[in-house]
Design a protein around this motif. Structure first.
Motif, PDB file in Angstrom:
ATOM      1  N   MET A   1     -25.118 -14.048  -8.865  1.00 47.11           N
ATOM      2  CA  MET A   1     -26.051 -12.469  -9.149  1.00 47.11           C
ATOM      3  C   MET A   1     -25.290 -12.568 -10.600  1.00 47.11           C
ATOM      4  SD  MET A   1     -26.366 -11.696  -6.280  1.00 47.11           S
ATOM      5  CE  MET A   1     -26.717  -9.648  -6.204  1.00 47.11           C
ATOM      6  N   ILE A   2     -26.875 -12.542 -11.539  1.00 46.88           N
ATOM      7  CA  ILE A   2     -26.872 -11.554 -12.413  1.00 46.88           C
ATOM      8  C   ILE A   2     -27.360  -9.714 -12.822  1.00 46.88           C
ATOM      9  CG2 ILE A   2     -27.875 -12.511 -14.567  1.00 46.88           C
ATOM     10  CD1 ILE A   2     -27.038 -14.656 -13.881  1.00 46.88           C
ATOM     11  N   GLU A   3     -26.256  -9.818 -14.094  1.00 44.09           N
ATOM     12  CA  GLU A   3     -26.308  -8.597 -14.517  1.00 44.09           C
ATOM     13  C   GLU A   3     -27.587  -7.879 -15.241  1.00 44.09           C
ATOM     14  OE1 GLU A   3     -23.322  -5.245 -16.387  1.00 44.09           O
ATOM     15  OE2 GLU A   3     -22.946  -6.494 -16.274  1.00 44.09           O
ATOM     16  N   LEU A   4     -28.397  -7.317 -14.569  1.00 44.67           N
ATOM     17  CA  LEU A   4     -29.311  -6.874 -14.977  1.00 44.67           C
ATOM     18  C   LEU A   4     -29.277  -6.191 -16.335  1.00 44.67           C
ATOM     19  CD1 LEU A   4     -32.706  -7.976 -13.713  1.00 44.67           C
ATOM     20  CD2 LEU A   4     -31.423  -9.568 -15.007  1.00 44.67           C
ATOM     21  N   ILE A   5     -28.751  -5.025 -16.286  1.00 48.92           N
ATOM     22  CA  ILE A   5     -28.451  -2.935 -16.405  1.00 48.92           C
ATOM     23  C   ILE A   5     -26.686  -3.003 -15.777  1.00 48.92           C
ATOM     24  CG2 ILE A   5     -29.310  -1.104 -15.998  1.00 48.92           C
ATOM     25  CD1 ILE A   5     -31.856  -1.708 -15.985  1.00 48.92           C
ATOM     26  N   ARG A   6     -25.828  -2.370 -17.207  1.00 49.89           N
ATOM     27  CA  ARG A   6     -25.112  -1.444 -17.046  1.00 49.89           C
ATOM     28  C   ARG A   6     -25.553  -0.153 -17.482  1.00 49.89           C
ATOM     29  NH1 ARG A   6     -19.378  -4.648 -18.563  1.00 49.89           N
ATOM     30  NH2 ARG A   6     -20.793  -5.658 -17.084  1.00 49.89           N
ATOM     31  N   SER A  18     -35.262   0.977  -7.165  1.00 45.47           N
ATOM     32  CA  SER A  18     -37.038   0.908  -6.419  1.00 45.47           C
ATOM     33  C   SER A  18     -37.885  -0.472  -7.093  1.00 45.47           C
ATOM     34  CB  SER A  18     -37.174   2.388  -6.746  1.00 45.47           C
ATOM     35  OG  SER A  18     -38.794   2.297  -6.419  1.00 45.47           O
ATOM     36  N   LEU A  19     -37.944  -0.524  -8.531  1.00 48.72           N
ATOM     37  CA  LEU A  19     -39.196  -1.278  -8.601  1.00 48.72           C
ATOM     38  C   LEU A  19     -39.073  -2.499  -8.762  1.00 48.72           C
ATOM     39  CD1 LEU A  19     -38.803  -0.349 -12.593  1.00 48.72           C
ATOM     40  CD2 LEU A  19     -41.371  -0.472 -11.206  1.00 48.72           C
ATOM     41  N   ILE A  25     -37.031  -7.989  -4.936  1.00 48.12           N
ATOM     42  CA  ILE A  25     -36.217  -9.061  -5.348  1.00 48.12           C
ATOM     43  C   ILE A  25     -34.887  -8.133  -4.944  1.00 48.12           C
ATOM     44  CG2 ILE A  25     -35.454  -9.147  -7.455  1.00 48.12           C
ATOM     45  CD1 ILE A  25     -37.665  -9.031  -8.753  1.00 48.12           C
ATOM     46  N   PRO A  26     -33.524  -8.921  -3.896  1.00 53.62           N
ATOM     47  CA  PRO A  26     -32.840  -8.724  -3.914  1.00 53.62           C
ATOM     48  C   PRO A  26     -32.112  -7.744  -5.419  1.00 53.62           C
ATOM     49  CG  PRO A  26     -33.321 -10.705  -3.037  1.00 53.62           C
ATOM     50  CD  PRO A  26     -34.011 -10.422  -3.678  1.00 53.62           C
ATOM     51  N   ARG A  47     -23.484  -1.395 -12.033  1.00 54.12           N
ATOM     52  CA  ARG A  47     -24.181  -2.447 -12.762  1.00 54.12           C
ATOM     53  C   ARG A  47     -25.436  -2.767 -11.610  1.00 54.12           C
ATOM     54  NH1 ARG A  47     -20.323  -6.465 -12.296  1.00 54.12           N
ATOM     55  NH2 ARG A  47     -18.989  -5.131 -11.162  1.00 54.12           N
ATOM     56  N   LEU A  48     -26.493  -3.358 -12.003  1.00 50.96           N
ATOM     57  CA  LEU A  48     -27.579  -3.800 -11.233  1.00 50.96           C
ATOM     58  C   LEU A  48     -27.403  -5.178 -11.430  1.00 50.96           C
ATOM     59  CD1 LEU A  48     -30.538  -2.221  -9.735  1.00 50.96           C
ATOM     60  CD2 LEU A  48     -31.191  -4.023 -12.456  1.00 50.96           C
ATOM     61  N   LEU A  49     -27.685  -5.985 -10.289  1.00 48.10           N
ATOM     62  CA  LEU A  49     -27.519  -6.860  -9.882  1.00 48.10           C
ATOM     63  C   LEU A  49     -28.575  -7.609  -9.323  1.00 48.10           C
ATOM     64  CD1 LEU A  49     -23.361  -7.716  -9.508  1.00 48.10           C
ATOM     65  CD2 LEU A  49     -24.734  -7.617 -11.444  1.00 48.10           C
ATOM     66  N   VAL A  50     -28.879  -8.828  -9.693  1.00 51.87           N
ATOM     67  CA  VAL A  50     -29.903 -10.145  -8.735  1.00 51.87           C
ATOM     68  C   VAL A  50     -29.475 -11.650  -9.143  1.00 51.87           C
ATOM     69  CG1 VAL A  50     -31.697  -8.427  -9.338  1.00 51.87           C
ATOM     70  CG2 VAL A  50     -31.236 -10.518 -10.610  1.00 51.87           C
ATOM     71  N   PRO A  51     -29.949 -11.828  -7.682  1.00 52.27           N
ATOM     72  CA  PRO A  51     -29.436 -13.233  -7.556  1.00 52.27           C
ATOM     73  C   PRO A  51     -30.011 -14.061  -8.777  1.00 52.27           C
ATOM     74  CG  PRO A  51     -30.404 -12.670  -6.060  1.00 52.27           C
ATOM     75  CD  PRO A  51     -30.930 -11.608  -6.935  1.00 52.27           C
ATOM     76  N   GLU A  52     -29.712 -14.974  -9.214  1.00 56.91           N
ATOM     77  CA  GLU A  52     -29.786 -15.785 -10.544  1.00 56.91           C
ATOM     78  C   GLU A  52     -31.120 -16.467 -10.460  1.00 56.91           C
ATOM     79  OE1 GLU A  52     -28.637 -19.424 -13.397  1.00 56.91           O
ATOM     80  OE2 GLU A  52     -27.157 -18.622 -11.745  1.00 56.91           O
ATOM     81  N   ASP A  53     -31.639 -16.595  -9.028  1.00 55.76           N
ATOM     82  CA  ASP A  53     -32.838 -17.283  -8.554  1.00 55.76           C
ATOM     83  C   ASP A  53     -34.472 -16.045  -9.059  1.00 55.76           C
ATOM     84  OD1 ASP A  53     -32.184 -16.583  -6.158  1.00 55.76           O
ATOM     85  OD2 ASP A  53     -33.589 -18.313  -5.575  1.00 55.76           O
TER      86      ASP A  53
END
Length: 80
Positions: A1-6, A18-19, A25-26, A47-53
């Motif tokens: 998982m990649i952290e995009l926002i904290r 929501s976006l 996107i998971p 922290r907002l996380l999404v899968p790396e892919d």
């Protein structure tokens, strides 16, 4: 998982989540339940996380929504 926002801003986290959910996107909001321990004072960032892919697409969506300044630098995981 990649952290995009904290952030401590619950509205920002909700908007970003929501976006990304709308774009299928998971998303995982980490540390969301820490508020029970802190008493909802906002002392601990979420922290907002999404899968790396999905990270590149997620960054593009958040940037297009005007949130580029909130994105964490992928080259420096410990820095905002």
């Amino acid at each position: 998982m990649i952290e995009l926002i904290r952030t401590n801003d619950l509205v920002l986290i909700g908007f970003a989540e929501s976006l990304l959910t709308g774009a299928e996107i998971p998303v995982l909001v980490a540390d969301n339940h820490i508020s029970v321990m802190e008493g909802m004072i906002g002392a601990f960032p979420r922290r907002l996380l999404v899968p790396e892919d999905h990270a590149r697409q997620a960054r593009r969506i958040l940037t297009d929504a005007g949130l580029a300044h909130e994105l964490r630098d992928p080259r420096e995981p410990g820095r905002p």
